[in-house]
Write an enzyme that holds these catalytic residues in place. Structure first.
Site, PDB file in Angstrom:
ATOM      1  N   ASP A  59       0.357   2.351  -1.133  1.00  8.81           N
ATOM      2  CA  ASP A  59      -0.746   1.430  -0.816  1.00  8.81           C
ATOM      3  C   ASP A  59      -1.185   0.574  -2.004  1.00  8.81           C
ATOM      4  OD1 ASP A  59      -0.633   3.079   1.452  1.00  8.81           O
ATOM      5  OD2 ASP A  59      -2.349   4.277   0.800  1.00  8.81           O
ATOM      6  N   GLU A 229      -2.395  -0.578  10.554  1.00  5.62           N
ATOM      7  CA  GLU A 229      -3.256  -0.324   9.404  1.00  5.62           C
ATOM      8  C   GLU A 229      -2.862  -1.294   8.285  1.00  5.62           C
ATOM      9  OE1 GLU A 229      -2.270   3.754   8.816  1.00  5.62           O
ATOM     10  OE2 GLU A 229      -0.392   3.321   7.774  1.00  5.62           O
TER      11      GLU A 229
END
Length: 652
Positions: A59, A229
Site C-alpha cells: 500500500d 479498495e
C-alpha cells in the site's frame, strides 16, 4: 507527493535543482528544501531492480518534499503485528534510506493493530500522515481513519485529534485506504473506502476536520465499476485521475483500474485496467500511488506485488514502473519490467545457490567461488529476451546467463534449464540437469579476462539464439525442446583443477545491466516520440493514440523465411504478420506461400540514424527498410540521411 502536482513553488524548486541552480527559500506552504538532488530519474522502470527495498511492505503512497521522494507503506505483517509504519526516502529513486517507525501505535491512543495505507501530505509547515487502524467491521467498533502530524517528513508522527477522523460506515464504505489530494485552488479532499464502496470528503484547512459540500452533505459516494479498495487521486493537464484496486488482495487477480474526470468529485466512469499480474514477473499487483518527477512530464506508478514463489498473503514487496499517456490523456497499460543495474548497491530480489559468494558492489553483481554458484530472479519466462553484461575475472572460469530454470540447488550449483556461458573455449549454449551439462552449440569467441561482453538470449518456443556484443547477428542459433519455462539468472563455474572443499574462493565473474522481458515489444518512431508502429484495417501505420493497445504490440519470432532473422506477429491477431507488399506495409494471415514468408521476414540492423536503436531491412528486398512517412508505414530503398530517423525505431 505533489498531490495537486502540488505547489507551483515546489515544482519550480525541483526544476531549478535539475537545472543546477540553488533553490529559493521555501514559502509558508512549502516544505523546506533538503540537500541537492542527484537528478531526475527518467527510466522505464526501477532500473536498479524491483523490489526497490528489502522487506515485506504494501500500500505505498508517495510524497515529494523539497528535493526528496518519500514512500510511506503499510508494514505487511499479520494484523496483530501491524503496529508501526516505516518510511523510505531518496533523491534519485535509486538509493533509498529507511526511516524506521515514523508512526508507532504507542502514539495513537485509540489504535490497537492493523495500521494500514498511510497517506502523506504537507500543509502550512506541518507534515500529515493519514492512516487506517483496527479494521473495523461495524459502527459499534472503535477504529477507522486517523490523522497524525509531525514537524519533519521522517516524523515522529503523533495522533493529531485523539480519535478517528472517520469512524463509521457511510454509503457502505469501510473507513480504510484513504488518499489525500490538494487541488490547485487549495481545497483538500480525502478519498477512501473498502467493501466495494468509495467516498470523497472535503478536508477543512486545518486538515484534521471534515467540511461539507454545497448541498450540505459530508460524504459523497463516487464508487466506480469494480471498485474494491485502494482509492488514489492525481491530476495531470487539468484532468483528474481516480485509481483503485480490484480483486482480492491475496489473489493473483488483484489489479489497478482508473477513471478520468474534469471534477475532483467525479463522476468517475471506469476506462480500463492499467496494472495487472504478469505470470512471468509477479502476482497481486495493486494498491498504488503515482508520482510525477517535478518539472517534467515523467510519471511512475508505485505499488506492491507478490513474488511468484511466495504464498504467504503478507509477503508483498514495493515496486515502481513508468506510466505512459496517450495524447488524449488516457493511460497505456503498465508493463512490469525486470531490470537490475545494481546502482543501488543491493541485490534485493535475487536468490543464490551453491558455494559462490555473491556481492553487489561497484554498480555490478560479482561472484567469487571455489567451485560454482547460481543467482536467480523470481521469474517464470517462457518466450523471452534476456540481456546482461558479463565480465570474466578468472582465466579458468566460465560464466553466463541461465534461463528457463527449474529445480535450483540440485547439486553443487545444479539446476534444470539452459545456460549460455563465456569461457576460455569461447561461447557455449547448453542444457543442465542437476550438475550434468550437455552442450547444444558452441561458437568461437575471445572472452578475455576483464573484458565486458553484452550477452543476449532470444528464446521463442524451441528456437534459441545467443548474441554476444553484435546484436544484429546471432553467434548461436539452434533449437531444443527440453525446457519450456522457468526462472532467469546468472551463474559461474570455476574450472581450475584445485577446486574442492579446501580450495580458496576466487573472483570469477561480474554481471551488470540485467534486462529480462517477454518477446513482445512496441516500436516507437525515433523521430516522433509517443508514436508507435501499429496496424489498423490491415494497414501498417504509426500513430500516437492506439486503441486497443494490443494493436501496437508485436511478438518478435524467428523469421518465417529465415530463423536467423525476425518476423513481427500481431498480439491482437495471432497468426497475422507485418509484411511488405507493393511498397506498403500490411498485416495478413500467415500462409505457406514462400513469397508471403519472405515478405513477412525482416533483418534487424543498427538504427540508420542512431546505431543504439533499431532499423528493419526487408528480407525479400534487401536495401529496402521499414519506414514511416507521417502516419503511413512503408518500405523504401535508398533512405537518405535526412530520412533515416523515419526508418529508425526504439524498442519499448
Amino acid at each position: 507527493m505533489l498531490r495537486n502536482i502540488r505547489r507551483l513553488s515546489v515544482i519550480l524548486t525541483a526544476a531549478a535543482l535539475l537545472a543546477g541552480f540553488a533553490p529559493s527559500p521555501a514559502g509558508a506552504d512549502d516544505p523546506p528544501p533538503a540537500a541537492r538532488t542527484a537528478g531526475a530519474p527518467a527510466a522505464s522502470t526501477a532500473e536498479a531492480g524491483n523490489p526497490i527495498v528489502e522487506g515485506w511492505y504494501a500500500d505505498p503512497d508517495v510524497a515529494v518534499y523539497g528535493d526528496r521522494f518519500w514512500i510511506y507503506p503499510t508494514t505487511s505483517r499479520r494484523y496483530s503485528e501491524q503496529t508501526f509504519m516505516d518510511a523510505f526516502s531518496s533523491t534519485d529513486m535509486v538509493n533509498w534510506t529507511k526511516h524506521p517507525k515514523v508512526l508507532d501505535i504507542a502514539d495513537v491512543s485509540w489504535a490497537e493493530y492493523a495500521l494500514w495505507a498511510p497517506a502523506p501530505v504537507f500543509r502550512d509547515g506541518k507534515y500529515y500522515l493519514y492512516f487506517a487502524a483496527n479494521d473495523i467491521q461495524s459502527d459499534s467498533e472503535l477504529g477507522g481513519i486517523g490523522v497524525a502530524v509531525a514537524d519533519r517528513p521522517e516524523g515522529p508522527y503523533k495522533d493529531a485529534i485523539g480519535g478517528p477522523l472517520v469512524s463509521r460506515f457511510h454509503n457502505g464504505a469501510q473507513p480504510i485506504d484513504q488518499d489525500v489530494f490538494i487541488d490547485d485552488d487549495g481545497q483538500a479532499y480525502m478519498y477512501y473506502g473498502g467493501w466495494g464502496h468509495a467516498n470523497v470528503v472535503k478536508l477543512n484547512p486545518d486538515m484534521t476536520s471534515l467540511g461539507t459540500f454545497s448541498d450540505g452533505s459530508t460524504y459523497k459516494e463516487i464508487t466506480p465499476e469494480n471498485y474494491v479498495e485502494g482509492s488514489y487521486m492525481f491530476k495531470r493537464d487539468g484532468t483528474y485521475y481516480m485509481m483503485w484496486s480490484e480483486g482480492g488482495w491475496t489473489g493473483p487477480d488483484y489489479s489497478v483500474s482508473y477513471a478520468m474526470s474534469d471534477s475532483p468529485t467525479g463522476p468517475f466512469k471506469k476506462i480500463d485496467r492499467v496494472l495487472a499480474q504478469d505470470p512471468a514477473v509477479a502476482r497481486g499487483s495493486g494498491h498504488n500511488s503515482v508520482v510525477n518527477v517535478p518539472g517534467t512530464d515523467i510519471w511512475y506508478i508505485v505499488y506492491h506485488r507478490r513474488p511468484l514463489s511466495e504464498t504467504d498473503g503478507n509477503h508483498r514487496a514495493l515496486a515502481y514502473d513508468r506510466i505512459d499517456f496517450n495524447s488524449d490523456g488516457t493511460i497505456r497499460p503498465v508493463t512490469m519490467k525486470v531490470n537490475d543495474n545494481f546502482d543501488d548497491g543491493n541485490a534485493v530480489g535475487w536468490r543464490t545457490y551453491g558455494d559462490a559468494d555473491w556481492t553487489p558492489k561497484g554498480s555490478a553483481y560479482s561472484a567469487a567461488s571455489s567451485s560454482a554458484g547460481l543467482a536467480l530472479q523470481d521469474t517464470n519466462f517462457s518466450d523471452l529476451v534476456y540481456e546482461a553484461d558479463v565480465t570474466l575475472r578468472h582465466a579458468r572460469s566460465e560464466a553466463g546467463l541461465a534461463f528457463r530454470v527449474t529445480q535450483p540447488g540440485t547439486g553443487t550449483e545444479g539446476f534444470h534449464g539452459y545456460y549460455a556461458d563465456l569461457g576460455p573455449n569461447g561461447l557455449v549454449l547448453g542444457k543442465a540437469t542437476g550438475d550434468e551439462r550437455t552442450p547444444l552449440a558452441t561458437a568461437r569467441l575471445k572472452a578475455a579476462v576483464g573484458t565486458k561482453h553484452r550477452v543476449r538470449i532470444e528464446a521463442t518456443g524451441s528456437s534459441v539464439k545467443v548474441y554476444v556484443d553484435d546484436m544484429t547477428k546471432p553467434r548461436i542459433s539452434t533449437t531444443d525442446t527440453a525446457f519450456v519455462s522457468g526462472a532467469n539468472g546468472v551463474h559461474v563455474t570455476r574450472l581450475s583443477s584445485d577446486t574442492g572443499p579446501a580450495a580458496p574462493s576466487r573472483p570469477l565473474a561480474r554481471f551488470d545491466n540485467v534486462s529480462i522481458r517477454s518477446n513482445v515489444f512496441s516500436l516507437e518512431a525515433a523521430d516522433a516520440p509517443n508514436r508507435f508502429v501499429r496496424h489498423a484495417w490491415s494497414r501498417g501505420r504509426v500513430d500516437a493514440d492506439v486503441t486497443p493497445h494490443a494493436d501496437m504490440r508485436w511478438k518478435v519470432v524467428p523469421g518465417l523465411a529465415d530463423p536467423s532473422a525476425v518476423s513481427l506477429e500481431s498480439v491482437n491477431f495471432p497468426g497475422h504478420f507485418l509484411r511488405q507488399q507493393g511498397g506498403e506495409v500490411w498485416i495478413g494471415a500467415r500462409t505457406d506461400d514462400a513469397a508471403y514468408r519472405a515478405d513477412a521476414t525482416w533483418r534487424r540492423v543498427p538504427g540508420l540514424s542512431d546505431p543504439s536503436l533499431m532499423s528493419f531491412e526487408s528480407y525479400s528486398a534487401p536495401g529496402r527498410y521499414l519506414r514511416h512517412r507521417d502516419d503511413a508505414l512503408l518500405y523504401v530503398e535508398n533512405v537518405g540521411a535526412a530520412d533515416r530517423p523515419e526508418a529508425t525505431f526504439r524498442v519499448r
